[in-house]
Design an enzyme around this catalytic site. Structure first.
Site, PDB file in Angstrom:
ATOM      1  N   HIS A  34       0.861  -1.187   0.000  1.00 61.25           N
ATOM      2  CA  HIS A  34       0.000   0.000   0.000  1.00 61.25           C
ATOM      3  C   HIS A  34       0.893   1.231   0.000  1.00 61.25           C
ATOM      4  O   HIS A  34       2.138   1.116  -0.029  1.00 61.25           O
ATOM      5  CB  HIS A  34      -0.949  -0.038   1.197  1.00 61.25           C
ATOM      6  CG  HIS A  34      -0.262  -0.308   2.502  1.00 61.25           C
ATOM      7  ND1 HIS A  34       0.629   0.564   3.070  1.00 61.25           N
ATOM      8  CD2 HIS A  34      -0.315  -1.383   3.331  1.00 61.25           C
ATOM      9  CE1 HIS A  34       1.075   0.074   4.195  1.00 61.25           C
ATOM     10  NE2 HIS A  34       0.533  -1.123   4.378  1.00 61.25           N
ATOM     11  N   HIS A  37       4.026   1.340   2.223  1.00 66.49           N
ATOM     12  CA  HIS A  37       5.235   0.690   1.681  1.00 66.49           C
ATOM     13  C   HIS A  37       5.879   1.573   0.615  1.00 66.49           C
ATOM     14  O   HIS A  37       7.101   1.706   0.562  1.00 66.49           O
ATOM     15  CB  HIS A  37       4.885  -0.656   1.029  1.00 66.49           C
ATOM     16  CG  HIS A  37       4.326  -1.673   1.966  1.00 66.49           C
ATOM     17  ND1 HIS A  37       3.005  -2.061   1.930  1.00 66.49           N
ATOM     18  CD2 HIS A  37       4.909  -2.388   2.951  1.00 66.49           C
ATOM     19  CE1 HIS A  37       2.799  -2.990   2.853  1.00 66.49           C
ATOM     20  NE2 HIS A  37       3.935  -3.202   3.496  1.00 66.49           N
TER      21      HIS A  37
END
Ligand code: PAF
Length: 282
Positions: A34, A37
């Site tokens: 997501h 990250h």
């Protein structure tokens, strides 16, 4: 972007990069990527010549078999995100590749790993130390990037680095939040629409508790957070602790630490275990 699935090829590729004098940034992940990250990857991209991202759902850090089974696995979408973020190497190994035989190493992680997640998830941090130390050995990164949502995990990884004598920089990166304040997590996709609607109460309550803390004790602040969230439908607080940010030990008085105390929470929203934290800055 190169996709590598074997340890041998990963070691070859990173050794070649090192021999050319390249600085390597590693972002260890369990996939289901997501924007949180991606923010770690972007920072690694800015600070290094080569960016390696590992995508591996590490079985040894799951103390709950159902959690391991239901952990989201989205390799195709992950690869598209990694490619778009300018990653050089995506390391996506199988379990057999990482653990050709069981990893029996026990890390003496000390008090930082004994409280909170360490107390609630026996073996979890030892599993994290196993996989992260293996990745550090394979990649020999100059820098490795971790999100502050897993605040205690960073302290544990720093301890593991000290125990193993790795020569690298651990970079902690701020929590990425949805617009409504919910901390981004791969587990959020498992929330039902009704649970997702109330989940932002966690960050909202933590934020309110920073104001509340200005004229209340540590114990009163803990009670305020716990009671408020336990009244929210679907929610049950597993623990809320206000700790010293280095030792992870709970404080009893605000003056017990010279550093900024951090409140760490785990809340079940239905059967989804969410974690978050907040700094008690004055
Ligand atoms: O934070 C995570 O996603 C995992 O614990 C890590 C650091 C990738 C190790 O498996």
């Amino acid at each position: 972007m190169e996709i590598i699935r074997t340890v041998k090829e990963l070691k070859q590729a990173t050794a070649q990069a090192k021999a050319r004098g390249s600085k390597i940034g590693l972002v260890p992940t369990m996939g289901a990527l997501h924007a949180g990250h991606v923010s770690l990857i972007e920072r690694a991209r800015r600070e290094n010549d080569i960016v390696v991202v590992s995508v591996f759902v590490n079985p040894t850090q799951f103390n709950n078999p159902t959690d391991l089974q239901t952990y989201p696995r989205t390799e195709e979408a992950d690869c598209a995100k990694l490619e778009a973020a300018g990653v050089d190497i995506a390391f996506i190994p199988s379990v057999e590749e990482i653990y050709p035989e069981p990893d029996t190493r026990v890390f003496d992680l000390g008090p930082v790993a004994e409280v909170m997640e360490g107390a609630m998830r026996p073996g979890h941090f030892n599993g994290v130390a196993q996989i992260v130390s293996k990745l550090f050995e394979m990649v020999s990164p100059d820098r490795a990037y971790f999100g502050e949502k897993d605040f205690q995990q960073i302290a544990v990884i720093r301890k593991m680095v000290e125990l193993c004598g790795f020569n690298l920089e651990i970079i902690d990166c701020p929590i990425k939040r949805e617009d409504d304040g919910l901390a981004m997590s791969s587990r959020n996709v498992r929330l039902t629409p009704e649970q997702r609607a109330v989940a932002p109460m966690i960050h909202k309550t933590l934020k309110e508790s920073v104001e509340f803390a200005k004229n209340h004790t540590v114990a009163q602040t803990i009670d305020m957070v716990t009671d408020t969230l336990n009244k929210v439908e679907f929610m049950e607080v597993e623990y809320y602790m206000i700790v010293d940010p280095l030792t992870m030990q709970p404080i009893e008085n605000w003056s017990d630490t010279r550093l900024t105390p951090v409140g760490c929470i785990t809340v079940y929203c239905g059967d989804v275990r969410l974690i978050d934290n907040i700094k008690y800055t004055n």
